[in-house]
Design an enzyme around this catalytic site. Structure first.
Site, mmCIF file in Angstrom:
data_model
loop_
_atom_site.group_PDB
_atom_site.id
_atom_site.type_symbol
_atom_site.label_atom_id
_atom_site.label_comp_id
_atom_site.label_asym_id
_atom_site.label_seq_id
_atom_site.Cartn_x
_atom_site.Cartn_y
_atom_site.Cartn_z
ATOM 1 N N LYS A 178 0.897 -1.168 0.000
ATOM 2 C CA LYS A 178 0.000 0.000 0.000
ATOM 3 C C LYS A 178 0.924 1.203 0.000
ATOM 4 C CE LYS A 178 -1.785 3.000 1.942
ATOM 5 N NZ LYS A 178 -1.470 4.411 1.563
ATOM 6 N N GLU A 253 9.643 1.763 10.710
ATOM 7 C CA GLU A 253 10.727 2.754 10.625
ATOM 8 C C GLU A 253 10.012 4.095 10.685
ATOM 9 O OE1 GLU A 253 12.358 5.289 9.511
ATOM 10 O OE2 GLU A 253 13.946 4.728 8.112
ATOM 11 N N CYS A 287 13.848 10.842 7.225
ATOM 12 C CA CYS A 287 13.761 10.444 8.632
ATOM 13 C C CYS A 287 15.075 10.676 9.378
ATOM 14 C CB CYS A 287 13.317 8.999 8.739
ATOM 15 S SG CYS A 287 14.231 7.937 7.633
ATOM 16 N N GLU A 388 9.213 16.357 15.052
ATOM 17 C CA GLU A 388 9.618 16.186 13.658
ATOM 18 C C GLU A 388 8.848 17.176 12.783
ATOM 19 O OE1 GLU A 388 8.681 12.429 11.643
ATOM 20 O OE2 GLU A 388 10.757 12.399 10.958
HETATM 21 O O1 TXE Z 1 2.796 9.760 6.903
HETATM 22 P P1 TXE Z 1 1.926 8.533 7.374
HETATM 23 P P2 TXE Z 1 2.313 11.167 6.334
HETATM 24 C C1 TXE Z 1 6.415 11.666 9.252
HETATM 25 C C2 TXE Z 1 6.670 13.112 8.937
HETATM 26 C C3 TXE Z 1 5.393 13.560 8.305
HETATM 27 C C4 TXE Z 1 4.397 12.758 9.099
HETATM 28 C C5 TXE Z 1 3.093 12.516 8.386
HETATM 29 O O2 TXE Z 1 6.873 13.827 10.129
HETATM 30 O O3 TXE Z 1 5.158 14.932 8.470
HETATM 31 O O4 TXE Z 1 5.030 11.517 9.323
HETATM 32 O O5 TXE Z 1 3.338 12.100 7.055
HETATM 33 C C6 TXE Z 1 -0.115 4.809 5.636
HETATM 34 N N1 TXE Z 1 -3.178 2.375 8.954
HETATM 35 N N2 TXE Z 1 6.953 10.758 8.249
HETATM 36 O O6 TXE Z 1 0.948 11.571 6.755
HETATM 37 O O7 TXE Z 1 0.518 8.948 7.507
HETATM 38 C C7 TXE Z 1 -0.104 5.945 4.651
HETATM 39 O O8 TXE Z 1 -1.190 5.864 3.747
HETATM 40 C C8 TXE Z 1 -2.379 1.896 7.984
HETATM 41 C C9 TXE Z 1 8.213 10.152 8.543
HETATM 42 O O9 TXE Z 1 2.510 11.144 4.895
HETATM 43 O O10 TXE Z 1 2.601 7.906 8.526
HETATM 44 C C10 TXE Z 1 1.246 5.763 4.012
HETATM 45 O O11 TXE Z 1 1.196 4.707 3.048
HETATM 46 N N3 TXE Z 1 -1.640 2.663 7.196
HETATM 47 C C11 TXE Z 1 8.616 9.122 7.591
HETATM 48 C C12 TXE Z 1 2.124 5.340 5.201
HETATM 49 O O12 TXE Z 1 1.211 4.783 6.146
HETATM 50 C C13 TXE Z 1 -1.664 3.975 7.381
HETATM 51 C C14 TXE Z 1 8.066 9.087 6.257
HETATM 52 C C15 TXE Z 1 2.893 6.495 5.868
HETATM 53 O O13 TXE Z 1 1.994 7.572 6.086
HETATM 54 C C16 TXE Z 1 -2.479 4.552 8.386
HETATM 55 C C17 TXE Z 1 6.767 9.698 6.123
HETATM 56 C C18 TXE Z 1 -3.254 3.678 9.202
HETATM 57 N N4 TXE Z 1 -4.043 4.128 10.182
HETATM 58 C C19 TXE Z 1 6.281 10.512 7.107
HETATM 59 N N5 TXE Z 1 -2.309 5.885 8.339
HETATM 60 C C20 TXE Z 1 10.006 8.595 7.687
HETATM 61 N N6 TXE Z 1 10.388 8.082 8.837
HETATM 62 O O14 TXE Z 1 10.747 8.580 6.723
HETATM 63 C C21 TXE Z 1 -1.433 6.143 7.352
HETATM 64 N N7 TXE Z 1 -1.049 4.988 6.759
#
Ligand code: TXE
Length: 502
Positions: A178, A253, A287, A388
């Site tokens: 996904k 991660e 990250c 973050e």
């Molecule tokens: O990430 P999400 P978002 C951090 C960064 C950013 C914040 C939000 O601070 O501002 O997270 O970013 C899926 N059940 N990082 O909203 O939501 C989602 O669809 C299952 C750090 O873009 O965490 C996507 O495929 N899945 C980071 C994935 O999870 C769910 C990289 C990540 O999305 C879900 C990205 C749920 N309830 C953001 N909710 C890094 N460490 O590199 C979301 N998803």
């Protein structure tokens, strides 16, 4: 968001072909440099996840029984195909997330290495023979888990996916991905490469969709054998807790707030270049972003003077232009978050030394651009130093003693990456060993290799990507104990003396 006629449409990649979502819904993909929708893909939900998991389970019956050498051959071919299609990957990746072409080209050129490395692991994997006495032979087998789930983010859509797909394939698993709703196209292109390389249909499936629908359905699916997320820490809590209800393995991660710790024996130019690379690469949306410059007070002013000058000279522009050094942020949401935090920083009493606003000019009006920003006068307890931001914002915190530097390096809830800059070998290792971080670079930052373990301590996650440990985390261990005697072991006869069964 401006909706023009999208350049192209894709469905979802299931069982080796593009298909529509069961609901018929589509999901728009926006270009952050101008807010235009340039593509649509299928928007999957629980029904599509169910269908994809069923396909992956069926494919596992054969794929799970292939040899490591067979899998390695396919993976190596896929690596070559990716290299051939590199230009396409780069263009689409830049359109999806707005990251500068020069960065995307450098990153994606390395992505095929993950397939090569993990293919080699599959080919050369050896199991172990356990000492079990002379009457028995005990050996172990690393066997695949089955159909696994990958939840991936938008910041490095292909590279992060690769860190999950390559070990999964090498170990003999099948998978449902996904991808991020912001960047779903290139993960499906990877499916095309794998298919062309000879991967059987159904081994690699991609269902685009939103987190709370498709993502949650995958996480809560009782028949997936592992869920592997890269995302925000809050998402990590939900995903790991949901998987735990089904006793499904989870790795995550998550967020970070890495410190770049600079001791006074570091040349000023080196410290400045390090800080800029660590803080602004990918517009700070990584990250392991060096979001905190922890610098010795004796060189603080000199570092800031050069840092401000050089940061102000970074070339913002169209991310497809090879000369552009910094593109827009990946989404309006990400720029809103950055702007909110900059305001929070000002309210907390920190000083904007450079940046702190959107760039001027017509070229930037429609995109989600933000100037690279440096805050000085930051205290460790401020929110801008703790939370973050995931944008091009660096917080500078001075220190006086080594103990203070270590305390600052450990001074957040996160523990993913950090870098230590000094020529003093003993100090470099001493400080590194005191840091509660999964990855520490000495005199460097943000270096990665498919062979090198990657993952966080504390709230930065659980599990490891890359390296042999990632391969192992995608397998389960079977222990086989073979009797080396032909005689009857008769526990209930009265003959013989003392018997033992273990
Ligand atoms: O990430 P999400 P978002 C951090 C960064 C950013 C914040 C939000 O601070 O501002 O997270 O970013 C899926 N059940 N990082 O909203 O939501 C989602 O669809 C299952 C750090 O873009 O965490 C996507 O495929 N899945 C980071 C994935 O999870 C769910 C990289 C990540 O999305 C879900 C990205 C749920 N309830 C953001 N909710 C890094 N460490 O590199 C979301 N998803």
């Amino acid at each position: 968001m401006t909706v023009h006629e999208p350049k192209f449409a894709r469905g979802m990649f299931v069982n080796g072909e593009y298909v529509n979502a069961a609901s018929g819904k589509t999901l728009p993909v926006e270009n952050p440099k101008n807010g235009e929708v340039f593509a649509v893909v299928a928007e999957g939900d629980a029904a599509d996840i169910e269908a994809a998991v069923t396909v992956a389970e069926r494919a596992f019956e054969k794929w799970g029984r292939t040899t490591g050498a067979e899998r390695a051959d396919i993976m190596e071919r896929a690596a070559q195909i990716m290299r051939r299609r590199l230009g396409e990957f780069v263009t689409l990746e830049v359109d999806q997330i707005g990251r500068a072409r020069r960065e995307m080209a450098a990153q994606l050129a390395r992505a095929p290495e993950w397939l090569s490395y993990f293919g080699a692991v599959a080919r050369t994997h050896e199991d172990t023979v356990i000492p079990f006495g002379t009457t028995h032979l005990n050996y172990t087998r690393r066997v695949p888990l089955g159909a696994v789930g990958h939840l991936t983010p938008w910041n490095h859509p292909v590279l992060i996916l690769m860190k999950k797909v390559a070990p999964s394939l090498a170990a003999g698993n099948t998978m449902v991905v996904k991808p991020s709703e912001i960047a779903p196209i290139t993960p499906m292109m990877l499916g095309e490469c794998l298919k062309e390389a000879g991967l059987p249909d159904g081994v690699y499936n991609v269902v685009p969709g939103y987190g709370p629908t498709a993502g949650l359905a995958l996480t809560a699916h009782p028949r997936i054998r592992k869920i592997d997320l890269t995302g925000g820490t809050e998402t990590g809590r939900v995903v790991v807790a949901t998987a735990a209800k089904n006793l499904v393995r989870a790795s995550a991660e998550l967020g970070g707030k890495a410190s770049v710790i600079v001791f006074p024996d570091t040349e000023i130019d080196r410290a400045v270049a390090a800080t800029m690379f660590a803080g602004f690469v990918a517009a700070g949306q990584t990250c392991v972003q060096g979001a905190r410059l922890v610098v010795h007070r004796s060189i603080h002013d000199q570092v800031i003077e050069k840092l401000v000058k050089r940061t102000g000279a970074i070339r913002l522009g169209d991310p497809q232009d090879p000369d552009t050094q910094l593109g827009p942020l990946a989404s309006k949401k990400q720029r809103d978050i950055t702007e909110r935090y900059v305001q929070i920083g000002k309210d907390e009493g920190a000083t904007v030394a450079v940046g702190g606003r959107r760039p001027d000019g017509k070229a930037f009006e429609r995109g989600y651009y933000y100037l690279p920003t440096v805050f000085t006068g930051v205290k460790n307890e401020m929110r801008i130093a703790q939370e973050e931001i995931f944008g091009p914002v660096i917080c500078v915190i001075p220190f006086d003693t080594e103990e203070e530097a270590i305390a600052l390096g450990n001074g957040t809830q996160f523990g993913l990456g950090a870098s230590v800059w000094t020529k003093d070998v003993a100090r470099a290792h001493r400080v590194t060993h005191a840091l509660q971080c999964g990855i520490v670079w000495i005199n460097d930052h943000h270096r990665i290799d498919p062979a090198s373990p990657w993952g966080g301590f504390k709230m930065s996650g659980i599990g490891r990507e890359n390296g042999l440990i990632a391969y192992e985390e995608y397998t389960q261990l079977q222990s086989v104990i073979v009797s080396l005697t032909d005689g009857v072991f008769d526990w209930y006869s009265d003959e013989g003396g003392t018997k033992r069964y273990s």
